[in-house]
Design a protein around this motif. Structure first.
Motif, PDB file in Angstrom:
ATOM      1  N   ARG A   1       0.323  -1.295   0.060  1.00 30.95           N
ATOM      2  CA  ARG A   1      -0.375  -0.122   0.010  1.00 30.95           C
ATOM      3  C   ARG A   1       0.665   1.623  -0.125  1.00 30.95           C
TER       4      ARG A   1
ATOM      5  N   ASP B   1       2.444   4.642  -1.236  1.00 35.79           N
ATOM      6  CA  ASP B   1       1.950   5.958  -2.242  1.00 35.79           C
ATOM      7  C   ASP B   1       2.835   6.512  -3.530  1.00 35.79           C
TER       8      ASP B   1
ATOM      9  N   ALA C   1      -4.869   7.574   5.534  1.00 37.03           N
ATOM     10  CA  ALA C   1      -4.385   7.094   3.992  1.00 37.03           C
ATOM     11  C   ALA C   1      -5.671   8.096   2.742  1.00 37.03           C
TER      12      ALA C   1
ATOM     13  N   GLU D   1      -6.755   8.697  -0.889  1.00 34.72           N
ATOM     14  CA  GLU D   1      -6.599   7.962  -2.087  1.00 34.72           C
ATOM     15  C   GLU D   1      -7.667   8.874  -2.590  1.00 34.72           C
TER      16      GLU D   1
ATOM     17  N   SER E   1      -1.968   8.102  -4.391  1.00 30.91           N
ATOM     18  CA  SER E   1      -2.540   8.394  -2.981  1.00 30.91           C
ATOM     19  C   SER E   1      -1.763   9.233  -2.153  1.00 30.91           C
TER      20      SER E   1
ATOM     21  N   THR F   1       0.068   8.994   2.371  1.00 35.88           N
ATOM     22  CA  THR F   1      -0.648   8.618   4.263  1.00 35.88           C
ATOM     23  C   THR F   1      -0.477   8.942   4.706  1.00 35.88           C
TER      24      THR F   1
END
Length: 364
Positions: free
Chosen positions: A111, A113, A330, A332, A341, A343
Protein backbone atom coordinates in the motif's frame (compact mmCIF):
# COMPACT_ATOMS: atom_id res chain seq x y z
CA UNK A 1 48.61 43.01 35.60
CA UNK A 2 49.75 39.64 36.98
CA UNK A 3 51.09 37.06 34.50
CA UNK A 4 48.80 34.23 33.48
CA UNK A 5 49.15 31.05 35.48
CA UNK A 6 49.75 27.69 33.69
CA UNK A 7 46.15 26.52 34.42
CA UNK A 8 44.85 29.79 33.00
CA UNK A 9 46.99 29.35 29.88
CA UNK A 10 45.72 25.78 29.40
CA UNK A 11 42.13 26.97 29.80
CA UNK A 12 42.59 29.69 27.18
CA UNK A 13 44.32 27.24 24.82
CA UNK A 14 41.46 24.76 25.23
CA UNK A 15 38.87 27.47 24.51
CA UNK A 16 40.79 28.61 21.42
CA UNK A 17 41.04 25.02 20.20
CA UNK A 18 37.32 24.47 20.70
CA UNK A 19 36.52 27.65 18.75
CA UNK A 20 38.80 26.67 15.88
CA UNK A 21 37.39 23.16 15.66
CA UNK A 22 33.83 24.49 15.77
CA UNK A 23 34.63 26.76 12.84
CA UNK A 24 36.04 23.80 10.90
CA UNK A 25 33.04 21.55 11.49
CA UNK A 26 30.30 23.46 9.71
CA UNK A 27 27.28 21.44 8.63
CA UNK A 28 27.69 19.75 5.26
CA UNK A 29 25.51 21.69 2.74
CA UNK A 30 24.08 18.36 1.53
CA UNK A 31 22.12 18.18 4.79
CA UNK A 32 20.67 21.70 4.52
CA UNK A 33 17.73 23.08 2.57
CA UNK A 34 18.04 26.14 0.33
CA UNK A 35 16.85 28.20 3.31
CA UNK A 36 19.59 26.82 5.56
CA UNK A 37 17.40 24.50 7.65
CA UNK A 38 18.46 20.97 8.48
CA UNK A 39 16.66 18.61 6.10
CA UNK A 40 15.57 16.36 8.98
CA UNK A 41 13.85 19.31 10.70
CA UNK A 42 11.42 19.79 7.78
CA UNK A 43 8.14 17.87 8.12
CA UNK A 44 8.10 14.49 6.34
CA UNK A 45 6.16 14.31 3.10
CA UNK A 46 2.78 12.50 3.43
CA UNK A 47 3.74 9.39 1.48
CA UNK A 48 4.47 5.75 2.23
CA UNK A 49 7.53 5.24 0.03
CA UNK A 50 8.67 1.85 -1.29
CA UNK A 51 12.29 1.53 -2.47
CA UNK A 52 12.98 -1.08 -5.15
CA UNK A 53 16.22 -3.09 -5.37
CA UNK A 54 19.12 -0.96 -6.53
CA UNK A 55 20.51 -1.51 -10.03
CA UNK A 56 23.76 -0.47 -11.74
CA UNK A 57 24.09 1.40 -15.02
CA UNK A 58 26.13 -0.21 -17.78
CA UNK A 59 29.85 -0.14 -16.97
CA UNK A 60 29.36 0.80 -13.31
CA UNK A 61 30.82 -1.46 -10.62
CA UNK A 62 30.87 -1.22 -6.85
CA UNK A 63 33.66 -2.41 -4.51
CA UNK A 64 36.33 -1.99 -7.20
CA UNK A 65 39.64 -0.77 -5.60
CA UNK A 66 41.57 2.02 -7.32
CA UNK A 67 45.35 2.04 -7.71
CA UNK A 68 45.83 3.35 -4.17
CA UNK A 69 43.67 0.64 -2.58
CA UNK A 70 40.63 2.81 -1.83
CA UNK A 71 37.20 1.49 -2.81
CA UNK A 72 33.47 1.85 -2.31
CA UNK A 73 32.62 -0.66 0.43
CA UNK A 74 28.97 -1.64 -0.14
CA UNK A 75 27.37 -4.07 -2.56
CA UNK A 76 24.02 -3.10 -4.17
CA UNK A 77 21.89 -4.70 -1.45
CA UNK A 78 23.84 -3.15 1.41
CA UNK A 79 23.89 0.23 -0.34
CA UNK A 80 20.10 0.23 -0.70
CA UNK A 81 19.70 -0.59 3.00
CA UNK A 82 22.14 2.20 3.89
CA UNK A 83 20.21 4.69 1.76
CA UNK A 84 16.86 3.63 3.24
CA UNK A 85 18.26 4.00 6.78
CA UNK A 86 19.48 7.50 5.99
CA UNK A 87 16.16 8.47 4.36
CA UNK A 88 14.51 7.46 7.63
CA UNK A 89 17.05 9.45 9.64
CA UNK A 90 16.23 12.52 7.52
CA UNK A 91 12.50 12.02 8.28
CA UNK A 92 11.86 11.97 4.54
CA UNK A 93 8.36 10.51 4.49
CA UNK A 94 5.64 8.96 6.60
CA UNK A 95 7.27 5.57 6.08
CA UNK A 96 10.15 4.17 4.02
CA UNK A 97 9.90 0.51 2.97
CA UNK A 98 12.27 -1.85 1.18
CA UNK A 99 10.48 -4.05 -1.38
CA UNK A 100 11.62 -6.88 -3.63
CA UNK A 101 10.95 -7.74 -7.23
CA UNK A 102 8.65 -7.36 -9.02
CA UNK A 103 8.82 -4.00 -7.28
CA UNK A 104 5.55 -2.63 -8.67
CA UNK A 105 3.48 -5.51 -7.31
CA UNK A 106 5.41 -5.41 -4.03
CA UNK A 107 4.70 -1.68 -3.68
CA UNK A 108 1.00 -2.24 -4.31
CA UNK A 109 0.89 -5.02 -1.72
CA UNK A 110 2.59 -2.72 0.80
CA UNK A 111 0.00 0.00 0.00
CA UNK A 112 2.82 2.38 -0.91
CA UNK A 113 2.00 5.82 -2.29
CA UNK A 114 5.27 6.12 -4.22
CA UNK A 115 7.80 3.67 -5.62
CA UNK A 116 11.45 4.71 -5.95
CA UNK A 117 13.66 2.82 -8.40
CA UNK A 118 17.33 3.73 -7.73
CA UNK A 119 20.08 3.21 -10.31
CA UNK A 120 23.78 3.92 -9.69
CA UNK A 121 25.13 5.85 -12.68
CA UNK A 122 28.63 6.70 -11.36
CA UNK A 123 30.95 5.78 -8.49
CA UNK A 124 34.57 6.72 -7.79
CA UNK A 125 36.68 6.78 -4.62
CA UNK A 126 40.17 8.37 -4.82
CA UNK A 127 42.58 10.61 -2.90
CA UNK A 128 42.99 14.10 -4.38
CA UNK A 129 45.42 15.78 -1.97
CA UNK A 130 45.52 18.11 1.02
CA UNK A 131 42.52 20.26 1.88
CA UNK A 132 42.47 24.02 2.43
CA UNK A 133 42.59 23.35 6.19
CA UNK A 134 45.94 21.55 6.15
CA UNK A 135 47.77 24.57 7.61
CA UNK A 136 45.29 24.80 10.49
CA UNK A 137 45.69 21.08 11.10
CA UNK A 138 49.48 21.41 11.21
CA UNK A 139 49.29 24.46 13.50
CA UNK A 140 47.05 22.65 15.97
CA UNK A 141 49.31 19.59 15.78
CA UNK A 142 52.30 21.76 16.71
CA UNK A 143 50.48 23.48 19.57
CA UNK A 144 48.20 20.77 20.93
CA UNK A 145 49.16 17.56 19.03
CA UNK A 146 45.69 15.95 19.27
CA UNK A 147 43.89 19.05 17.93
CA UNK A 148 45.26 18.56 14.44
CA UNK A 149 43.61 15.15 14.21
CA UNK A 150 40.14 16.71 14.32
CA UNK A 151 40.64 18.98 11.29
CA UNK A 152 39.54 17.71 7.86
CA UNK A 153 42.93 18.12 6.18
CA UNK A 154 42.73 15.61 3.30
CA UNK A 155 40.47 15.81 0.23
CA UNK A 156 39.01 12.83 -1.62
CA UNK A 157 36.85 12.21 -4.63
CA UNK A 158 33.85 10.40 -3.13
CA UNK A 159 31.64 10.42 -6.19
CA UNK A 160 28.39 8.52 -5.94
CA UNK A 161 25.61 9.37 -8.38
CA UNK A 162 22.19 7.74 -8.19
CA UNK A 163 19.27 8.33 -10.54
CA UNK A 164 15.92 7.90 -8.79
CA UNK A 165 12.88 7.10 -10.92
CA UNK A 166 9.78 8.08 -8.94
CA UNK A 167 6.76 5.99 -9.92
CA UNK A 168 3.05 6.01 -9.08
CA UNK A 169 2.32 2.41 -7.96
CA UNK A 170 -1.33 2.65 -9.02
CA UNK A 171 -0.53 2.74 -12.75
CA UNK A 172 3.28 2.50 -13.06
CA UNK A 173 3.49 6.04 -14.44
CA UNK A 174 6.83 7.79 -14.00
CA UNK A 175 6.08 10.86 -11.89
CA UNK A 176 9.53 12.39 -11.77
CA UNK A 177 13.21 11.56 -12.13
CA UNK A 178 15.97 13.11 -10.04
CA UNK A 179 19.72 12.59 -9.79
CA UNK A 180 21.28 12.89 -6.33
CA UNK A 181 25.05 12.80 -5.96
CA UNK A 182 28.08 13.22 -3.75
CA UNK A 183 31.34 14.78 -4.89
CA UNK A 184 34.48 15.78 -2.97
CA UNK A 185 34.82 14.97 0.73
CA UNK A 186 37.34 16.23 3.31
CA UNK A 187 38.29 13.76 6.07
CA UNK A 188 39.97 14.15 9.45
CA UNK A 189 42.76 11.90 10.70
CA UNK A 190 40.24 10.10 12.93
CA UNK A 191 38.09 9.32 9.89
CA UNK A 192 41.10 7.76 8.17
CA UNK A 193 42.64 5.75 11.02
CA UNK A 194 41.96 3.67 14.10
CA UNK A 195 43.26 4.85 17.48
CA UNK A 196 45.66 1.96 18.05
CA UNK A 197 47.58 2.08 14.78
CA UNK A 198 50.94 2.88 13.23
CA UNK A 199 49.70 6.30 12.00
CA UNK A 200 49.09 7.27 15.65
CA UNK A 201 52.79 6.71 16.39
CA UNK A 202 53.67 8.64 13.23
CA UNK A 203 51.78 11.68 14.54
CA UNK A 204 54.43 12.02 17.24
CA UNK A 205 56.84 13.29 14.58
CA UNK A 206 54.61 14.07 11.56
CA UNK A 207 51.53 16.30 11.19
CA UNK A 208 48.32 14.28 10.58
CA UNK A 209 48.13 15.28 6.90
CA UNK A 210 51.49 13.54 6.24
CA UNK A 211 50.92 10.24 8.05
CA UNK A 212 50.12 7.01 6.26
CA UNK A 213 46.42 6.13 6.48
CA UNK A 214 44.35 2.97 6.68
CA UNK A 215 42.83 2.25 3.26
CA UNK A 216 40.05 0.20 4.86
CA UNK A 217 39.11 2.86 7.42
CA UNK A 218 39.31 5.66 4.83
CA UNK A 219 37.18 3.68 2.35
CA UNK A 220 34.54 3.04 5.02
CA UNK A 221 34.35 6.74 5.93
CA UNK A 222 34.10 7.86 2.31
CA UNK A 223 31.41 5.26 1.59
CA UNK A 224 29.40 6.39 4.61
CA UNK A 225 29.63 10.09 3.78
CA UNK A 226 28.82 9.61 0.09
CA UNK A 227 25.79 7.41 0.82
CA UNK A 228 24.46 9.79 3.47
CA UNK A 229 24.85 12.77 1.15
CA UNK A 230 22.95 11.12 -1.69
CA UNK A 231 20.06 10.19 0.61
CA UNK A 232 19.97 13.65 2.21
CA UNK A 233 19.89 15.37 -1.18
CA UNK A 234 17.04 13.14 -2.31
CA UNK A 235 15.18 13.88 0.94
CA UNK A 236 15.71 17.60 0.43
CA UNK A 237 14.35 17.42 -3.10
CA UNK A 238 11.29 15.42 -2.08
CA UNK A 239 10.51 17.84 0.74
CA UNK A 240 11.04 20.95 -1.38
CA UNK A 241 10.59 20.62 -5.14
CA UNK A 242 8.85 17.31 -5.67
CA UNK A 243 5.32 18.58 -4.94
CA UNK A 244 5.50 21.18 -7.69
CA UNK A 245 7.05 18.79 -10.20
CA UNK A 246 4.51 16.04 -9.54
CA UNK A 247 1.37 18.17 -9.68
CA UNK A 248 0.91 17.79 -13.42
CA UNK A 249 1.04 14.00 -13.12
CA UNK A 250 -0.49 13.17 -9.74
CA UNK A 251 -2.24 16.27 -8.57
CA UNK A 252 -1.42 17.92 -5.24
CA UNK A 253 -2.95 17.32 -1.83
CA UNK A 254 -2.61 20.35 0.45
CA UNK A 255 -3.19 19.16 4.00
CA UNK A 256 -4.13 21.78 6.58
CA UNK A 257 -4.75 19.29 9.41
CA UNK A 258 -3.62 17.09 10.96
CA UNK A 259 0.11 17.74 10.64
CA UNK A 260 2.08 14.67 9.60
CA UNK A 261 3.80 12.97 12.54
CA UNK A 262 2.12 14.99 15.28
CA UNK A 263 0.15 13.91 18.36
CA UNK A 264 -3.56 14.78 18.48
CA UNK A 265 -6.64 13.66 20.41
CA UNK A 266 -8.92 10.74 19.67
CA UNK A 267 -11.22 13.02 17.69
CA UNK A 268 -9.83 15.16 14.90
CA UNK A 269 -10.73 16.32 11.43
CA UNK A 270 -8.99 15.82 8.13
CA UNK A 271 -8.92 19.18 6.36
CA UNK A 272 -7.26 19.21 2.96
CA UNK A 273 -7.59 20.45 -0.61
CA UNK A 274 -6.85 18.59 -3.83
CA UNK A 275 -5.32 20.75 -6.58
CA UNK A 276 -4.94 19.13 -10.01
CA UNK A 277 -4.78 19.78 -13.73
CA UNK A 278 -7.96 17.79 -14.29
CA UNK A 279 -11.23 17.22 -12.43
CA UNK A 280 -11.20 15.05 -9.29
CA UNK A 281 -13.39 11.98 -9.88
CA UNK A 282 -13.06 9.96 -6.63
CA UNK A 283 -11.93 10.28 -3.01
CA UNK A 284 -11.31 7.46 -0.50
CA UNK A 285 -10.07 8.03 3.05
CA UNK A 286 -8.83 5.18 5.29
CA UNK A 287 -7.85 5.18 8.97
CA UNK A 288 -5.63 2.20 9.77
CA UNK A 289 -6.79 0.59 6.48
CA UNK A 290 -10.50 0.91 7.36
CA UNK A 291 -12.53 3.09 4.94
CA UNK A 292 -14.10 6.13 6.60
CA UNK A 293 -15.00 8.14 3.49
CA UNK A 294 -15.78 6.84 -0.02
CA UNK A 295 -16.93 9.32 -2.68
CA UNK A 296 -17.38 8.87 -6.43
CA UNK A 297 -19.75 9.64 -9.29
CA UNK A 298 -22.50 12.09 -8.33
CA UNK A 299 -21.14 12.30 -4.78
CA UNK A 300 -18.26 14.39 -6.19
CA UNK A 301 -18.81 18.01 -7.22
CA UNK A 302 -18.98 18.36 -11.04
CA UNK A 303 -15.94 19.59 -12.94
CA UNK A 304 -17.45 23.03 -13.54
CA UNK A 305 -17.67 23.59 -9.78
CA UNK A 306 -14.11 22.39 -9.22
CA UNK A 307 -12.64 24.69 -11.86
CA UNK A 308 -10.34 27.44 -10.54
CA UNK A 309 -8.67 29.09 -13.53
CA UNK A 310 -6.07 26.67 -14.88
CA UNK A 311 -6.56 24.13 -12.07
CA UNK A 312 -9.31 22.06 -10.50
CA UNK A 313 -9.72 22.11 -6.73
CA UNK A 314 -11.80 20.10 -4.29
CA UNK A 315 -11.80 20.27 -0.51
CA UNK A 316 -11.96 17.45 2.07
CA UNK A 317 -13.31 18.01 5.58
CA UNK A 318 -14.07 14.82 7.47
CA UNK A 319 -13.88 13.65 11.12
CA UNK A 320 -11.26 11.09 12.13
CA UNK A 321 -11.65 8.68 15.03
CA UNK A 322 -8.21 7.64 16.16
CA UNK A 323 -6.99 4.91 18.47
CA UNK A 324 -4.25 5.27 21.06
CA UNK A 325 -0.74 5.36 19.61
CA UNK A 326 0.19 5.67 15.90
CA UNK A 327 -2.55 5.86 13.27
CA UNK A 328 -2.14 5.75 9.49
CA UNK A 329 -4.48 8.07 7.60
CA UNK A 330 -4.46 7.27 3.88
CA UNK A 331 -6.11 9.54 1.30
CA UNK A 332 -6.69 8.15 -2.20
CA UNK A 333 -8.03 10.37 -4.95
CA UNK A 334 -8.49 10.09 -8.69
CA UNK A 335 -7.84 12.81 -11.28
CA UNK A 336 -9.64 12.02 -14.54
CA UNK A 337 -9.98 8.45 -13.26
CA UNK A 338 -6.26 7.94 -12.48
CA UNK A 339 -5.63 7.22 -8.79
CA UNK A 340 -2.87 8.38 -6.48
CA UNK A 341 -2.57 8.45 -2.69
CA UNK A 342 -0.99 10.08 0.34
CA UNK A 343 -0.50 8.71 3.86
CA UNK A 344 -0.09 10.50 7.19
CA UNK A 345 0.86 9.10 10.56
CA UNK A 346 -0.69 10.82 13.58
CA UNK A 347 -0.40 9.90 17.24
CA UNK A 348 -3.59 9.37 19.24
CA UNK A 349 -3.57 9.51 23.07
CA UNK A 350 -0.73 7.37 24.39
CA UNK A 351 -1.64 4.03 25.91
CA UNK A 352 0.69 2.64 28.52
CA UNK A 353 -0.18 -0.93 27.51
CA UNK A 354 2.49 -1.97 24.94
CA UNK A 355 0.15 -4.54 23.37
CA UNK A 356 -2.31 -1.77 22.47
CA UNK A 357 0.20 0.36 20.63
CA UNK A 358 0.03 -1.68 17.46
CA UNK A 359 1.53 0.00 14.44
CA UNK A 360 5.10 1.27 14.55
CA UNK A 361 6.44 3.79 12.07
CA UNK A 362 9.85 2.99 10.64
CA UNK A 363 11.65 6.23 11.32
CA UNK A 364 10.61 6.59 14.96
Amino acid sequence: MSPLSPPRIRLLATAALAALLSACQATDPAFLTAEGRLVRDVDPIPFRVAVAPLTLASGVTLQQPDASGLQFCLDPGALRSRLVAELRTQRTATEILEVGEPSLEAAKTARADLLLRPRVTAVRIAHLGSSKDQLLSSFLWLTTWVGGMFVADSTYDARLEIEWDIVNPFDNRSVDRVVASSEQVDLTWWQRNAFLSLPLIQTLVLPPVLTSDSDARTSESLTEVASSRVAARLACYLKAGFGREARDVLGELRIDAPRNGTAIGTDSRLRARIVARGPVTAINVYVNEKPVLVLSGKQIAPAVEQSRGSTFQLGIDHPLELRAGPNLVAIEFAVRGSFTSRTLVVQGPQNTNPAARGLEVSQR
